[in-house]
Design an enzyme around this catalytic site. Structure first.
Site, PDB file in Angstrom:
ATOM      1  N   GLY A  24       0.823  -1.207   0.000  1.00 42.62           N
ATOM      2  CA  GLY A  24       0.000   0.000   0.000  1.00 42.62           C
ATOM      3  C   GLY A  24       0.858   1.258   0.000  1.00 42.62           C
TER       4      GLY A  24
ATOM      5  N   ARG B  77      -7.820  -2.736  -1.144  1.00 45.74           N
ATOM      6  CA  ARG B  77      -7.615  -1.624  -0.194  1.00 45.74           C
ATOM      7  C   ARG B  77      -8.132  -0.292  -0.745  1.00 45.74           C
ATOM      8  NH1 ARG B  77      -1.861  -2.345   2.530  1.00 45.74           N
ATOM      9  NH2 ARG B  77      -2.724  -0.713   3.868  1.00 45.74           N
TER      10      ARG B  77
ATOM     11  N   ASP C  33       0.777   0.103  13.189  1.00 45.40           N
ATOM     12  CA  ASP C  33       1.113  -1.232  12.664  1.00 45.40           C
ATOM     13  C   ASP C  33       1.330  -2.265  13.768  1.00 45.40           C
ATOM     14  OD1 ASP C  33       0.949  -0.376  10.069  1.00 45.40           O
ATOM     15  OD2 ASP C  33       3.073   0.108   9.899  1.00 45.40           O
TER      16      ASP C  33
ATOM     17  N   ARG D   5      -7.513  -6.341  10.207  1.00 41.62           N
ATOM     18  CA  ARG D   5      -6.702  -6.830  11.341  1.00 41.62           C
ATOM     19  C   ARG D   5      -7.504  -7.002  12.625  1.00 41.62           C
ATOM     20  NH1 ARG D   5      -0.939  -3.820   9.901  1.00 41.62           N
ATOM     21  NH2 ARG D   5      -0.319  -5.471   8.452  1.00 41.62           N
TER      22      ARG D   5
ATOM     23  N   ARG E 181       2.024  -9.172   9.436  1.00 36.93           N
ATOM     24  CA  ARG E 181       2.102  -8.838  10.861  1.00 36.93           C
ATOM     25  C   ARG E 181       1.227  -9.768  11.702  1.00 36.93           C
ATOM     26  NH1 ARG E 181       5.365  -4.470  10.289  1.00 36.93           N
ATOM     27  NH2 ARG E 181       4.790  -2.950   8.713  1.00 36.93           N
TER      28      ARG E 181
HETATM   29  C1  S3P Z   1       3.057   3.806   6.284  1.00 34.72           C
HETATM   30  C2  S3P Z   1       1.982   4.366   6.919  1.00 34.72           C
HETATM   31  C3  S3P Z   1       0.956   3.603   7.648  1.00 34.72           C
HETATM   32  C4  S3P Z   1       1.414   2.174   7.920  1.00 34.72           C
HETATM   33  C5  S3P Z   1       2.108   1.530   6.768  1.00 34.72           C
HETATM   34  C6  S3P Z   1       3.301   2.351   6.311  1.00 34.72           C
HETATM   35  C7  S3P Z   1       4.012   4.684   5.583  1.00 34.72           C
HETATM   36  O1  S3P Z   1      -0.231   3.575   6.890  1.00 34.72           O
HETATM   37  O2  S3P Z   1       0.311   1.377   8.326  1.00 34.72           O
HETATM   38  O3  S3P Z   1       2.570   0.228   7.125  1.00 34.72           O
HETATM   39  O4  S3P Z   1       5.131   4.240   5.276  1.00 34.72           O
HETATM   40  O5  S3P Z   1       3.656   5.842   5.328  1.00 34.72           O
HETATM   41  P1  S3P Z   1      -1.302   4.777   6.990  1.00 34.72           P
HETATM   42  O6  S3P Z   1      -0.537   6.008   7.016  1.00 34.72           O
HETATM   43  O7  S3P Z   1      -2.177   4.673   5.794  1.00 34.72           O
HETATM   44  O8  S3P Z   1      -2.051   4.506   8.274  1.00 34.72           O
END
Ligand code: S3P
Length: 435
Positions: A94, A122, A316, A347, A388
């Site tokens: 993501g 997502r 996370d 989760r 995770r």
């Molecule tokens: C991340 C931000 C988080 C996190 C992801 C990595 C990043 O997501 O859950 O594992 O590197 O900016 P969100 O900012 O969408 O919550």
């Protein structure tokens, strides 16, 4: 791949965890569009960051590997990316998709961003909306991947209040704003990880952060200078060993050289509220990010009410915090955690189903979870291909009354290659189960 974990192991010794995933993505992406050459050390060689590497290479960015975690990125400049031959496959990541959208929205060629089954589910409206407000031509069917980006006439500065606390969305807007002529302001409802801001500042972007008001101001168009980066160990990976040692240490376990950026370490505060004995020693600055050694001693955890203010700072870490709660005396209540339903899996649902299968007294609503500690048994639990969650159930196995099988563990390689080897070296044996 399935894991078989016997209960009863006791952890000890010293270890290091692989490089931080968030910093690794940003080190590659931002140096790719900078002027100059950057040497990166300790880059996470997990599937997610390798997807970012491949995508950048397919747009003409030279990225050479000279040893484990050692990379040399030759920046092509803000306007130097070239059209890729086909869709960019970002796998499970993501972060790759959302951050890359910000950069790609400003390019003069079209791109299509795809991902695996989990990523394809997502939500992407959260980046489509602000980027569209900046003039980008970006869409996805029902606001999910694949995303299609067509060249925009131009990218405009924007004032954008994030509806959800998300570092990925904040970063997507800031990366697009690098290409806009004028001042972009992003405000966040709660502080989220600030690696993008730190790195952009170090690379010479005109950026101000007003932490008190949750306001980031960036003036474009920007020109970035390449910077060498020494990536700290990933706190979000270290935390599996932290909770493992809290519930099953023999003596103490030391995890060296872990990133302790305060926008990432909310889980330490949660665990301390639960009575955890963790010391943060030898704190130093490595390339603009705080780094320390964590010493963890076995502790009698107790239930706690986890303050909502810590949620974005521990976003996370909840799967393994749920396991800590299942090992605490009394009840732990988690509130305002609805964002967990939009991660690599839902989760809340996957953890609560798995813990319930082990016999833990737990329940959830849309945005809360309640877990009461007490003994639990073994069972086969399904991690639903979420890295995770797989590692969290391996932690849960340490104190189970019977062996635990964890199904669907392949994706552990997205963030923590070498997890089972490091666990083995600390005395915690995780075997591949016969299918
Ligand atoms: C991340 C931000 C988080 C996190 C992801 C990595 C990043 O997501 O859950 O594992 O590197 O900016 P969100 O900012 O969408 O919550």
């Amino acid at each position: 791949m399935d894991w078989h974990v016997e209960p009863g192991a006791q952890l000890r010794g010293r270890l290091r965890v692989p490089g931080d995933k968030s910093i690794s993505h940003r080190a590659l992406m931002l140096n790719a569009i900078a002027d100059g050459v950057a040497n990166i050390d300790g880059l996470l060689e997990g599937d997610d960051c390798l997807a970012t590497r491949r995508a950048l290479e397919s747009m003409g960015v030279p990225i050479e590997r000279s040893g484990e975690g050692r990379y040399r990125v030759t920046g092509v400049g803000m306007r130097g990316l070239a059209a890729p031959d086909g869709p960019l496959d970002l796998g499970n990541s993501g972060t790759s998709m959302r951050l890359m959208s910000g950069i790609l929205a400003a390019q003069s060629f079209p791109t299509t961003l795809t991902g695996d089954r989990s990523l394809s589910r997502r939500p992407m409206a959260r980046v489509i909306r602000p980027l569209s407000a900046m003039g980008a031509n970006i869409d996805g069917k029902a606001n999910r991947p694949p995303l299609h980006i067509e060249p925009a006439e131009r990218i405009l500065p924007v004032r954008y209040g994030l509806p959800v606390a998300s570092a990925q969305v904040k970063s997507a807007v800031l990366l697009a704003a690098l290409y806009a002529d004028g001042e972009t302001q992003v405000s966040e409802p709660a502080t989220t990880r600030d690696h993008t801001e730190r790195l952009l500042g170090a690379m010479g972007a005109d950026l101000q952060v007003d932490r008190e008001r949750g306001l980031i101001t960036l003036r474009g168009p920007a020109k970035l200078s390449a910077v060498d980066i020494d990536v700290p160990g990933d706190f979000s990976s270290a935390v599996f060993f932290v909770v493992a040692a809290l519930i099953a240490a023999a003596g103490e376990l030391v995890i060296e050289r872990v990133g302790v950026n305060p926008t990432r370490t909310g889980a330490l505060e949660v665990l301390r509220l639960m009575g955890a004995d963790i010391s943060v020693d030898n704190e130093r600055d490595i390339g603009g990010e705080p780094v320390a050694d964590l010493t963890v001693r076995r502790s009698n955890l107790r239930g706690a009410d986890v303050p909502a203010s810590l949620v974005p700072l521990a976003i996370d870490e909840f799967p393994v915090l749920f396991v800590a709660a299942a090992n605490a005396a009394g009840t732990t209540r988690f509130v305002d955690i609805g964002e967990l339903r939009h991660k690599e899996s839902d989760r809340i649902a996957v953890m609560i189903d798995g813990l319930a299968a082990l016999g833990v007294d737990c329940s959830a609503t849309d945005s809360t979870a309640t877990i009461t500690g007490g003994g639990y048994g073994g069972a086969a639990v399904d991690a639903q291909d979420d890295h995770r969650i797989a590692m969290s159930f391996a932690v849960a196995a340490l104190t189970a009354a019977a062996p635990l099988d964890v199904r669907g563990t392949e994706t552990v390689a997205t963030s923590f290659p070498g997890f089972t080897d490091r666990a083995g070296a600390a005395g915690w044996s995780i075997r591949e189960a016969a299918a």
